[in-house]
Scaffold this motif. Structure first.
Motif, PDB file in Angstrom:
ATOM      1  N   UNK A 417      75.673  38.248  -2.962  1.00 52.51           N
ATOM      2  CA  UNK A 417      74.193  37.991  -2.517  1.00 52.51           C
ATOM      3  C   UNK A 417      73.252  38.992  -3.056  1.00 52.51           C
ATOM      4  N   UNK A 418      73.543  40.304  -3.302  1.00 49.88           N
ATOM      5  CA  UNK A 418      72.825  41.666  -3.530  1.00 49.88           C
ATOM      6  C   UNK A 418      71.987  41.244  -5.002  1.00 49.88           C
ATOM      7  N   UNK A 419      72.419  40.066  -5.536  1.00 50.07           N
ATOM      8  CA  UNK A 419      71.744  39.871  -7.060  1.00 50.07           C
ATOM      9  C   UNK A 419      70.494  39.284  -6.750  1.00 50.07           C
ATOM     10  N   UNK A 420      70.551  38.323  -5.522  1.00 55.16           N
ATOM     11  CA  UNK A 420      69.287  37.761  -5.238  1.00 55.16           C
ATOM     12  C   UNK A 420      68.083  38.493  -4.376  1.00 55.16           C
ATOM     13  N   UNK A 421      67.046  38.885  -5.118  1.00 50.47           N
ATOM     14  CA  UNK A 421      66.131  39.718  -4.498  1.00 50.47           C
ATOM     15  C   UNK A 421      65.429  39.028  -3.295  1.00 50.47           C
ATOM     16  N   UNK A 422      65.788  37.750  -3.158  1.00 49.56           N
ATOM     17  CA  UNK A 422      65.120  37.116  -1.770  1.00 49.56           C
ATOM     18  C   UNK A 422      66.057  37.732  -0.397  1.00 49.56           C
ATOM     19  N   UNK A 423      67.368  38.210  -0.715  1.00 50.83           N
ATOM     20  CA  UNK A 423      67.882  38.876   0.376  1.00 50.83           C
ATOM     21  C   UNK A 423      67.262  40.054   0.863  1.00 50.83           C
ATOM     22  N   UNK A 424      66.700  40.970   0.198  1.00 52.01           N
ATOM     23  CA  UNK A 424      66.130  41.903   0.746  1.00 52.01           C
ATOM     24  C   UNK A 424      64.668  41.831   1.171  1.00 52.01           C
ATOM     25  N   UNK A 425      64.104  40.650   0.544  1.00 54.82           N
ATOM     26  CA  UNK A 425      62.824  40.416   0.968  1.00 54.82           C
ATOM     27  C   UNK A 425      63.167  39.488   2.571  1.00 54.82           C
ATOM     28  N   UNK A 426      64.233  38.911   2.633  1.00 56.97           N
ATOM     29  CA  UNK A 426      64.477  38.395   3.996  1.00 56.97           C
ATOM     30  C   UNK A 426      64.672  39.550   5.020  1.00 56.97           C
ATOM     31  N   UNK A 427      65.291  40.439   4.617  1.00 62.71           N
ATOM     32  CA  UNK A 427      65.489  41.684   5.506  1.00 62.71           C
ATOM     33  C   UNK A 427      64.121  42.243   6.003  1.00 62.71           C
ATOM     34  N   UNK A 428      63.493  42.574   4.899  1.00 61.95           N
ATOM     35  CA  UNK A 428      62.084  43.028   5.085  1.00 61.95           C
ATOM     36  C   UNK A 428      61.312  42.136   6.139  1.00 61.95           C
ATOM     37  N   UNK A 429      61.213  40.905   5.602  1.00 61.91           N
ATOM     38  CA  UNK A 429      60.300  40.053   6.501  1.00 61.91           C
ATOM     39  C   UNK A 429      60.767  39.891   7.995  1.00 61.91           C
ATOM     40  N   UNK A 430      62.181  39.997   8.041  1.00 65.21           N
ATOM     41  CA  UNK A 430      62.580  39.728   9.527  1.00 65.21           C
ATOM     42  C   UNK A 430      62.279  40.944  10.443  1.00 65.21           C
ATOM     43  N   UNK A 431      62.410  42.038   9.625  1.00 63.81           N
ATOM     44  CA  UNK A 431      62.064  43.210  10.570  1.00 63.81           C
ATOM     45  C   UNK A 431      60.719  43.163  10.740  1.00 63.81           C
ATOM     46  N   UNK A 432      59.810  42.959   9.946  1.00 66.81           N
ATOM     47  CA  UNK A 432      58.298  42.829  10.077  1.00 66.81           C
ATOM     48  C   UNK A 432      57.984  41.749  11.217  1.00 66.81           C
ATOM     49  N   UNK A 433      58.717  40.666  11.228  1.00 70.41           N
ATOM     50  CA  UNK A 433      58.256  39.422  12.193  1.00 70.41           C
ATOM     51  C   UNK A 433      58.969  39.658  13.379  1.00 70.41           C
ATOM     52  N   UNK A 434      60.118  40.421  13.623  1.00 72.58           N
ATOM     53  CA  UNK A 434      60.788  40.748  14.887  1.00 72.58           C
ATOM     54  C   UNK A 434      59.748  41.706  15.596  1.00 72.58           C
ATOM     55  N   UNK A 435      59.175  42.799  14.825  1.00 75.60           N
ATOM     56  CA  UNK A 435      58.286  43.636  15.309  1.00 75.60           C
ATOM     57  C   UNK A 435      56.824  42.809  15.856  1.00 75.60           C
ATOM     58  N   UNK A 436      56.516  41.886  15.193  1.00 77.72           N
ATOM     59  CA  UNK A 436      55.570  40.942  15.849  1.00 77.72           C
ATOM     60  C   UNK A 436      55.710  40.182  17.046  1.00 77.72           C
ATOM     61  N   UNK A 437      56.859  39.612  16.996  1.00 78.83           N
ATOM     62  CA  UNK A 437      57.307  38.771  18.285  1.00 78.83           C
ATOM     63  C   UNK A 437      57.515  39.659  19.499  1.00 78.83           C
ATOM     64  N   UNK A 438      58.065  40.924  19.273  1.00 75.19           N
ATOM     65  CA  UNK A 438      58.110  41.922  20.105  1.00 75.19           C
ATOM     66  C   UNK A 438      56.900  42.265  20.914  1.00 75.19           C
ATOM     67  N   UNK A 439      55.883  42.298  20.109  1.00 77.17           N
ATOM     68  CA  UNK A 439      54.506  42.622  20.468  1.00 77.17           C
ATOM     69  C   UNK A 439      53.654  41.603  20.925  1.00 77.17           C
ATOM     70  N   UNK A 440      54.189  40.294  21.328  1.00 75.91           N
ATOM     71  CA  UNK A 440      53.331  39.338  21.777  1.00 75.91           C
ATOM     72  C   UNK A 440      53.345  39.489  23.114  1.00 75.91           C
ATOM     73  N   UNK A 441      52.295  38.726  23.895  1.00 75.78           N
ATOM     74  CA  UNK A 441      52.192  38.686  25.424  1.00 75.78           C
ATOM     75  C   UNK A 441      53.398  38.252  26.151  1.00 75.78           C
ATOM     76  N   UNK A 442      53.655  38.846  27.431  1.00 75.50           N
ATOM     77  CA  UNK A 442      54.884  38.270  28.108  1.00 75.50           C
ATOM     78  C   UNK A 442      54.955  36.905  28.299  1.00 75.50           C
ATOM     79  N   UNK A 443      53.914  36.181  28.428  1.00 78.27           N
ATOM     80  CA  UNK A 443      53.828  34.819  28.723  1.00 78.27           C
ATOM     81  C   UNK A 443      53.594  33.941  27.553  1.00 78.27           C
ATOM     82  N   UNK A 444      53.748  34.509  26.411  1.00 77.85           N
ATOM     83  CA  UNK A 444      53.712  33.851  24.963  1.00 77.85           C
ATOM     84  C   UNK A 444      54.637  32.790  24.760  1.00 77.85           C
TER      85      UNK A 444
END
Length: 580
Positions: A417-444
Motif C-alpha cells: 500500500x505504500x506505493x499508493x500516495x493516496x494512503x499517505x494523503x488519507x492519513x494526513x486528511x484523517x488527522x486534520x479532519x479528526x482535529x476538526x471534529x474534536x473542535x466542534x460544539x458539544x451539541x453538534x
C-alpha cells in the motif's frame, strides 16, 4: 327585639356566661408577675430620666461643601510624573523620600522637587507609578511617554483618553497618517512644523508596514492578538505549529488578518483538539542515549572555491499529470445524507487533496464520486493522464477509467500500500479532519460530518505546498490565492446565530435562529452555510454570528464577514515603530 326580651333563651344563655368567674393564674405565675413588676420599678428608679433629645434655643445653619477630586493632566510633553503638593495632600498620596530632581519650567527657570511619591494606579508598575512633588506647580502632570514605557497604549479622542495594556489593544487604520512624529531622547513626542534641510521630515511608512496595516481590515472585534490567533487556529482546523508556521512563512495565508509568523510563534495555542488528530508515536532515535559514531574528518576547501558572481539556479519540473485515489474505512456515524465513506484523491502536480463523501462502495457510487473529483480537476485546469490506484478495484471501475475517461491506469502491487500516495494523503486528511471534529460544539450532531468536508479540504490544502510551484499552496495552484475578505471562515461546527429576515418572522419573534456553522459558500460573496436546529435543515445566510465554545479556546462572539469600522482597536501594528 331579642335584646329587649329578658325571657329570650339566647339572651338568658349570654347573660349566664357573663356571670362566670374569671380564670385566675396559678401561684407560680403570680410570683413571676410580681418579680417582673419589682424589677421594672427598680430599673426605672435607677435609670437617668433626662431627656435624650434636646432642642437648641437659637436657630443655626451649617453648610457642607464637597471638594472636587484631584485630577492629573495626561501630558505628552512631560518627561516624568510631576504632582503638586496640593494635589498630593488632597489625594492622600504617601511620601516615600526626599526628591533631588530639578526640572525646567515654561518660563525658562528651574524648579526643585520636594518629595518622591507613588501614584495610586494599581495596574502600572512601581517604576511607572513613581512621581515627584513640587510646591510651585499649579497643576499635576502625568507623562504619556513614561506610561508608554510601561507597556501601555494611550488612545486620545475628542471626548477623552483611555490607557490599555499593550497586549490588549489592536489598532488598524484605513487611510494614511496625516501627521507623523518621533520621540526624542527626553521621551517627548515632536512633530516638525516645516521642511528644512537637515531636519527630520515626515514621510510615508514603508510598504512592509503598509501591508501589515492593511492585513487587519476585516478582523472581527477581538480582545487581543492572542485571542485572534486562537480563533484563526480553530478556523484552520487546529493544525500543528510546525506545519502552520511553515505554511505562513511560505505565504499561503497572505491577506488573513493578524496571521503572521511572529504572532503565531508567540501566541500559538496548545489545544487538545490538535492532539486528538495529530498525536503520533515518537520516532526512533529521537533524543537517543546511544553514542554517536565519530564523523570523518573534513578538509577545509574554502580556498579552493571559486568566486560567486551573479549565479542563477534553474530547476526543471516535468508535470506528471498523475493522480492517486483510495477510499477511507467506514465512518462510525452515518450522515443525514446517507454517506458512510470518503473517497480521497491526490493530484501530484498541485499536491492537493480532494475528498468526496460516498454512501457505499458499490460501483455506481464509486463512479459517481470519481467523476465528481475528476470534474473538479478539469474545471481547475488540471487534466490528469495517469491514475494510480489500489489493487482491489472492480472491473467496472477499471473500464470506466480506461474507456470512458481515456486515462492510463496503474495498479500498485498486492499488499504494497505504500506505493499508493493516496494512503499517505488519507492519513494526513484523517488527522486534520479528526482535529476538526474534536473542535466542534458539544451539541453538534455527528451526522453532519459530511457538511464539514468542503472547508476541511480548503484549510488542509492551504497548509500544503504545490509540487510544481513550491512557492504557492496546493489550494492556490488549483483555485488561485485565497481571499479571506471575500470568503471569511469560522471554526467548523461551532454554534451560530442565524439572522431571520423580517418578512420570514413574526412581529414579536426573535431576530435569529439557533444553529451550527458548517462552511462558507465558495460560490457567493460572504455567504455561509448553517444548519438550523429547529428546522433540521441547511440554510445560506450572509448574517451569521458564530460563537466558539471550547475549554482551550476562549473567544468572544464574532460576526462572520463583518465590515471594518472607521477605526477599530484590532491591530498590533501600532506598536511597530514608524521608520524615521
Amino acid at each position: 327585639m331579642a335584646k329587649a326580651d329578658v325571657t329570650n333563651k339566647n339572651r338568658t344563655a349570654i347573660d349566664a356566661n357573663h356571670k362566670l368567674n374569671q380564670h385566675q393564674p396559678s401561684l407560680l405565675q403570680q410570683g413571676r408577675n410580681a418579680g417582673y413588676r419589682i424589677s421594672t420599678a427598680f430599673k426605672r428608679a435607677t435609670t437617668n430620666t433626662a431627656k435624650r433629645v434636646r432642642f437648641a434655643a437659637n436657630h443655626s445653619v451649617r453648610t457642607f461643601t464637597s471638594h472636587p477630586a484631584a485630577f492629573i493632566t495626561f501630558d505628552s510633553g512631560a518627561d516624568g510624573h510631576y504632582v503638586s503638593e496640593k494635589d498630593r495632600k488632597a489625594a492622600g498620596l504617601p511620601i516615600l523620600k526626599r526628591s533631588t530632581k530639578r526640572v525646567g519650567v515654561a518660563n525658562g527657570g528651574t524648579s526643585q522637587a520636594k518629595h518622591v511619591t507613588k501614584l495610586p494606579f494599581n495596574n502600572l508598575s512601581s517604576k511607572a507609578n513613581q512621581a515627584d512633588t513640587f510646591e510651585d506647580f499649579p497643576t499635576s502632570l502625568m507623562s504619556v511617554g513614561k506610561t508608554a514605557d510601561d507597556g501601555t497604549i494611550s488612545i486620545f479622542t475628542k471626548d477623552g483618553v483611555t490607557v490599555h495594556k499593550e497586549q490588549d489593544v489592536l489598532i488598524t487604520c484605513k487611510g494614511m497618517p496625516i501627521l507623523i512624529g518621533v520621540r526624542d531622547e527626553h521621551g517627548r513626542y515632536r512633530i516638525p512644523l516645516m521642511q528644512q534641510k537637515g531636519q527630520w521630515q515626515p514621510r510615508k511608512p514603508r510598504a512592509r508596514i503598509n501591508a501589515a496595516l492593511q492585513k487587519a481590515n476585516s478582523v472581527y472585534d477581538l480582545p487581543s492578538i492572542e485571542q485572534a490567533i486562537k480563533w484563526m487556529h480553530a478556523v484552520c482546523g487546529y493544525p500543528v505549529k510546525s506545519t502552520w508556521m511553515k505554511a505562513i512563512k511560505a505565504g499561503n495565508f497572505i491577506g488573513w488578518p493578524l496571521l503572521t509568523e511572529k504572532n503565531v510563534n508567540k501566541y500559538y495555542p496548545e489545544t487538545t483538539e490538535t492532539d486528538k488528530g495529530h498525536m503520533n508515536q515518537t520516532r526512533k532515535n529521537v533524543r537517543s542515549t546511544k553514542p554517536k559514531p565519530t564523523p570523518f574528518e573534513e578538509s577545509n576547501t574554502t580556498s579552493m572555491r571559486g568566486k560567486k558572481i551573479q549565479d542563477v539556479y534553474i530547476k526543471t519540473y516535468d508535470p506528471r499529470e498523475t493522480i492517486f485515489s483510495d477510499q477511507t474505512g467506514k465512518l462510525p456515524t452515518q450522515s443525514q445524507r446517507g454517506n458512510k465513506y470518503i473517497m480521497v484523491m491526490v493530484e501530484i502536480d498541485s499536491n492537493a487533496i480532494l475528498v468526496e463523501p460516498m454512501n457505499s462502495k458499490k460501483d455506481k457510487e464509486m463512479i459517481r464520486a470519481y467523476d465528481t473529483l475528476i470534474l473538479r480537476l478539469k474545471r481547475a485546469g488540471s487534466v490528469p493522464k495517469k491514475h494510480v490506484l489500489d489493487n482491489e478495484v472492480s472491473e467496472a471501475m477499471k473500464n470506466h477509467i480506461r474507456d470512458d475517461l481515456k486515462l492510463t491506469m496503474e495498479l500498485v502491487p498486492p499488499g504494497c500500500h505504500r506505493r499508493n500516495a493516496a494512503e499517505v494523503a488519507i492519513r494526513n486528511f484523517k488527522s486534520h479532519f479528526l482535529s476538526v471534529l474534536a473542535g466542534t460544539a458539544d451539541n453538534f450532531p455527528p451526522s453532519l460530518w459530511d457538511r464539514l468536508l468542503p472547508q476541511t479540504e480548503v484549510t488542509l490544502n492551504l497548509l500544503r505546498q504545490s509540487n510544481a510551484t513550491p512557492t504557492v499552496s496546493a489550494y492556490a495552484h488549483l483555485s488561485g490565492p485565497f481571499d479571506y475578505n471575500k470568503m471569511p471562515l469560522a471554526p467548523m461546527g461551532c454554534e451560530a446565530q442565524v439572522h431571520e429576515k423580517t418578512d420570514k418572522r413574526g412581529t414579536w419573534a426573535y431576530h435569529s435562529l439557533d444553529g451550527w456553522y458548517l462552511n462558507t459558500s465558495p460560490e457567493h460573496y460572504r455567504v455561509h452555510n448553517c444548519h438550523i436546529k429547529s428546522t433540521k435543515a441547511e440554510r445560506q445566510t450572509h448574517e451569521c454570528t458564530s460563537k466558539l465554545q471550547s475549554s482551550t479556546v476562549r473567544t468572544p462572539r464574532f460576526q462572520v464577514g463583518q465590515q471594518p469600522e472607521r477605526a477599530r482597536y484590532i491591530s498590533q501594528t501600532s506598536r511597530e515603530k514608524i521608520e524615521q
